[in-house]
Design a protein around this motif. Sequence first.
Motif, PDB file in Angstrom:
ATOM      1  N   LEU A 157       0.808  -1.215   0.000  1.00 53.94           N
ATOM      2  CA  LEU A 157       0.000   0.000   0.000  1.00 53.94           C
ATOM      3  C   LEU A 157       0.843   1.268   0.000  1.00 53.94           C
ATOM      4  CD1 LEU A 157      -2.735  -0.868   2.644  1.00 53.94           C
ATOM      5  CD2 LEU A 157      -2.954  -0.889   0.160  1.00 53.94           C
ATOM      6  N   ALA A 158       2.124   1.143   0.302  1.00 50.96           N
ATOM      7  CA  ALA A 158       2.991   2.301   0.512  1.00 50.96           C
ATOM      8  C   ALA A 158       3.530   2.867  -0.797  1.00 50.96           C
ATOM      9  CB  ALA A 158       4.126   1.924   1.450  1.00 50.96           C
ATOM     10  N   ASP A 159       2.658   3.070  -1.740  1.00 49.33           N
ATOM     11  CA  ASP A 159       3.030   3.650  -3.025  1.00 49.33           C
ATOM     12  C   ASP A 159       1.850   4.488  -3.505  1.00 49.33           C
ATOM     13  OD1 ASP A 159       2.942   3.560  -6.135  1.00 49.33           O
ATOM     14  OD2 ASP A 159       5.012   3.050  -5.615  1.00 49.33           O
ATOM     15  N   PRO A 160       2.075   5.743  -3.869  1.00 53.42           N
ATOM     16  CA  PRO A 160       0.956   6.599  -4.298  1.00 53.42           C
ATOM     17  C   PRO A 160       0.162   6.032  -5.467  1.00 53.42           C
ATOM     18  CG  PRO A 160       2.943   7.904  -3.957  1.00 53.42           C
ATOM     19  CD  PRO A 160       3.350   6.460  -3.839  1.00 53.42           C
ATOM     20  N   ALA A 161       0.843   5.426  -6.434  1.00 49.99           N
ATOM     21  CA  ALA A 161       0.124   4.867  -7.585  1.00 49.99           C
ATOM     22  C   ALA A 161      -0.788   3.727  -7.149  1.00 49.99           C
ATOM     23  CB  ALA A 161       1.119   4.380  -8.640  1.00 49.99           C
ATOM     24  N   ARG A 162      -0.330   2.886  -6.228  1.00 52.27           N
ATOM     25  CA  ARG A 162      -1.152   1.759  -5.770  1.00 52.27           C
ATOM     26  C   ARG A 162      -2.342   2.241  -4.954  1.00 52.27           C
ATOM     27  NH1 ARG A 162       4.038  -1.039  -3.875  1.00 52.27           N
ATOM     28  NH2 ARG A 162       5.034  -1.181  -5.889  1.00 52.27           N
ATOM     29  N   LEU A 163      -2.136   3.251  -4.127  1.00 54.86           N
ATOM     30  CA  LEU A 163      -3.275   3.802  -3.381  1.00 54.86           C
ATOM     31  C   LEU A 163      -4.305   4.391  -4.342  1.00 54.86           C
ATOM     32  CD1 LEU A 163      -1.439   5.472  -0.374  1.00 54.86           C
ATOM     33  CD2 LEU A 163      -2.918   3.450  -0.321  1.00 54.86           C
ATOM     34  N   ARG A 164      -3.838   5.089  -5.369  1.00 51.16           N
ATOM     35  CA  ARG A 164      -4.759   5.639  -6.363  1.00 51.16           C
ATOM     36  C   ARG A 164      -5.483   4.528  -7.105  1.00 51.16           C
ATOM     37  NH1 ARG A 164      -2.761   9.514 -10.398  1.00 51.16           N
ATOM     38  NH2 ARG A 164      -4.978   9.904 -10.609  1.00 51.16           N
ATOM     39  N   LEU A 165      -4.763   3.457  -7.454  1.00 52.89           N
ATOM     40  CA  LEU A 165      -5.393   2.337  -8.146  1.00 52.89           C
ATOM     41  C   LEU A 165      -6.496   1.719  -7.299  1.00 52.89           C
ATOM     42  CD1 LEU A 165      -2.337   0.641  -9.853  1.00 52.89           C
ATOM     43  CD2 LEU A 165      -4.356   1.574 -11.006  1.00 52.89           C
ATOM     44  N   LEU A 166      -6.236   1.515  -6.007  1.00 49.38           N
ATOM     45  CA  LEU A 166      -7.283   0.964  -5.135  1.00 49.38           C
ATOM     46  C   LEU A 166      -8.508   1.865  -5.128  1.00 49.38           C
ATOM     47  CD1 LEU A 166      -5.306  -0.340  -2.035  1.00 49.38           C
ATOM     48  CD2 LEU A 166      -6.562  -1.698  -3.702  1.00 49.38           C
ATOM     49  N   SER A 167      -8.295   3.170  -5.014  1.00 48.61           N
ATOM     50  CA  SER A 167      -9.443   4.083  -4.978  1.00 48.61           C
ATOM     51  C   SER A 167     -10.159   4.133  -6.323  1.00 48.61           C
ATOM     52  CB  SER A 167      -9.020   5.478  -4.532  1.00 48.61           C
ATOM     53  OG  SER A 167      -8.241   6.113  -5.514  1.00 48.61           O
ATOM     54  N   MET A 168      -9.418   4.039  -7.419  1.00 46.21           N
ATOM     55  CA  MET A 168     -10.027   4.052  -8.747  1.00 46.21           C
ATOM     56  C   MET A 168     -10.860   2.792  -8.982  1.00 46.21           C
ATOM     57  SD  MET A 168      -6.741   5.616 -10.775  1.00 46.21           S
ATOM     58  CE  MET A 168      -7.370   5.439 -12.422  1.00 46.21           C
ATOM     59  N   VAL A 169     -10.349   1.649  -8.565  1.00 50.92           N
ATOM     60  CA  VAL A 169     -11.113   0.406  -8.720  1.00 50.92           C
ATOM     61  C   VAL A 169     -12.378   0.477  -7.866  1.00 50.92           C
ATOM     62  CG1 VAL A 169     -11.111  -2.080  -8.252  1.00 50.92           C
ATOM     63  CG2 VAL A 169      -9.132  -1.013  -9.355  1.00 50.92           C
ATOM     64  N   ALA A 170     -12.244   0.900  -6.623  1.00 49.03           N
ATOM     65  CA  ALA A 170     -13.402   0.968  -5.721  1.00 49.03           C
ATOM     66  C   ALA A 170     -14.457   1.952  -6.218  1.00 49.03           C
ATOM     67  CB  ALA A 170     -12.946   1.356  -4.319  1.00 49.03           C
ATOM     68  N   ALA A 171     -14.036   3.048  -6.834  1.00 45.16           N
ATOM     69  CA  ALA A 171     -14.974   4.074  -7.293  1.00 45.16           C
ATOM     70  C   ALA A 171     -15.544   3.779  -8.680  1.00 45.16           C
ATOM     71  CB  ALA A 171     -14.278   5.435  -7.314  1.00 45.16           C
ATOM     72  N   HIS A 172     -14.992   2.817  -9.378  1.00 43.56           N
ATOM     73  CA  HIS A 172     -15.435   2.493 -10.731  1.00 43.56           C
ATOM     74  C   HIS A 172     -16.815   1.834 -10.695  1.00 43.56           C
ATOM     75  CE1 HIS A 172     -14.942   1.227 -14.951  1.00 43.56           C
ATOM     76  NE2 HIS A 172     -14.053   2.190 -14.982  1.00 43.56           N
ATOM     77  N   ALA A 173     -17.523   1.901 -11.803  1.00 41.45           N
ATOM     78  CA  ALA A 173     -18.848   1.278 -11.907  1.00 41.45           C
ATOM     79  C   ALA A 173     -18.772  -0.183 -11.484  1.00 41.45           C
ATOM     80  CB  ALA A 173     -19.369   1.390 -13.339  1.00 41.45           C
ATOM     81  N   ASP A 174     -19.685  -0.602 -10.638  1.00 45.69           N
ATOM     82  CA  ASP A 174     -19.747  -1.964 -10.101  1.00 45.69           C
ATOM     83  C   ASP A 174     -18.512  -2.343  -9.292  1.00 45.69           C
ATOM     84  OD1 ASP A 174     -22.257  -2.401 -11.284  1.00 45.69           O
ATOM     85  OD2 ASP A 174     -21.313  -3.035 -13.159  1.00 45.69           O
ATOM     86  N   ALA A 175     -17.724  -1.353  -8.856  1.00 43.06           N
ATOM     87  CA  ALA A 175     -16.509  -1.581  -8.065  1.00 43.06           C
ATOM     88  C   ALA A 175     -15.573  -2.568  -8.747  1.00 43.06           C
ATOM     89  CB  ALA A 175     -16.857  -2.037  -6.651  1.00 43.06           C
ATOM     90  N   GLU A 176     -15.526  -2.494 -10.071  1.00 41.63           N
ATOM     91  CA  GLU A 176     -14.667  -3.358 -10.876  1.00 41.63           C
ATOM     92  C   GLU A 176     -14.131  -2.522 -12.027  1.00 41.63           C
ATOM     93  OE1 GLU A 176     -15.260  -7.738 -12.411  1.00 41.63           O
ATOM     94  OE2 GLU A 176     -16.402  -6.332 -13.649  1.00 41.63           O
ATOM     95  N   ALA A 177     -12.835  -2.678 -12.308  1.00 38.32           N
ATOM     96  CA  ALA A 177     -12.252  -1.882 -13.384  1.00 38.32           C
ATOM     97  C   ALA A 177     -11.335  -2.732 -14.250  1.00 38.32           C
ATOM     98  CB  ALA A 177     -11.476  -0.708 -12.807  1.00 38.32           C
ATOM     99  N   CYS A 178     -11.337  -2.412 -15.512  1.00 34.74           N
ATOM    100  CA  CYS A 178     -10.444  -3.037 -16.488  1.00 34.74           C
ATOM    101  C   CYS A 178      -9.128  -2.257 -16.468  1.00 34.74           C
ATOM    102  CB  CYS A 178     -11.073  -2.953 -17.877  1.00 34.74           C
ATOM    103  SG  CYS A 178      -9.998  -3.525 -19.201  1.00 34.74           S
ATOM    104  N   VAL A 179      -8.041  -2.977 -16.657  1.00 36.84           N
ATOM    105  CA  VAL A 179      -6.749  -2.301 -16.710  1.00 36.84           C
ATOM    106  C   VAL A 179      -6.763  -1.220 -17.793  1.00 36.84           C
ATOM    107  CG1 VAL A 179      -5.644  -3.970 -18.256  1.00 36.84           C
ATOM    108  CG2 VAL A 179      -4.245  -2.664 -16.669  1.00 36.84           C
ATOM    109  N   CYS A 180      -7.521  -1.423 -18.835  1.00 31.56           N
ATOM    110  CA  CYS A 180      -7.610  -0.433 -19.919  1.00 31.56           C
ATOM    111  C   CYS A 180      -8.245   0.877 -19.442  1.00 31.56           C
ATOM    112  CB  CYS A 180      -8.372  -1.003 -21.107  1.00 31.56           C
ATOM    113  SG  CYS A 180     -10.076  -1.467 -20.755  1.00 31.56           S
ATOM    114  N   ASP A 181      -9.067   0.821 -18.372  1.00 29.67           N
ATOM    115  CA  ASP A 181      -9.704   2.021 -17.835  1.00 29.67           C
ATOM    116  C   ASP A 181      -8.822   2.753 -16.823  1.00 29.67           C
ATOM    117  OD1 ASP A 181     -12.057   1.494 -19.264  1.00 29.67           O
ATOM    118  OD2 ASP A 181     -12.801   0.188 -17.664  1.00 29.67           O
TER     119      ASP A 181
END
Length: 116
Positions: free
Chosen positions: A39-63
């Motif tokens: 978790l100690a990486d800004p990009a990974r924290l952003r990725l977790l928040s982006m996945v959680a906030a994405h439609a249906d709490a699921e995201a494609c790597v392409c998104d």
Amino acid sequence: MTLADLLPVNDVAACCSPLTTAPMSVDNATRLAGAIKALADPARLRLLSMVAAHADAEACVCDLTEPLGLQQSTVSHHLRILVDAGYLTRHKRGTWAYYRLVPGALDSVAGLLRSV
């Protein structure tokens, strides 16, 4: 071993007691440090928040690539670390990989760090 193995999602109180009532074993401290390090990486924290906030709490790597501003290979590397640590699950649909938060994984970390 994943974070879920070390910190049972359904019993956050039990997982937290070693930090406040007794010294943690070297093995548990090593495994836990690895899980927290993911978790100690800004990009990974952003990725977790982006996945959680994405439609249906699921995201494609392409998104995730363009909003994060990193190359697809770098995003995939960070996502693999989060999957290996037990924070995300991954499944393929055709040529794309889709990611979803593991239910309770972040709750376990929050409970572990919460003051008792």
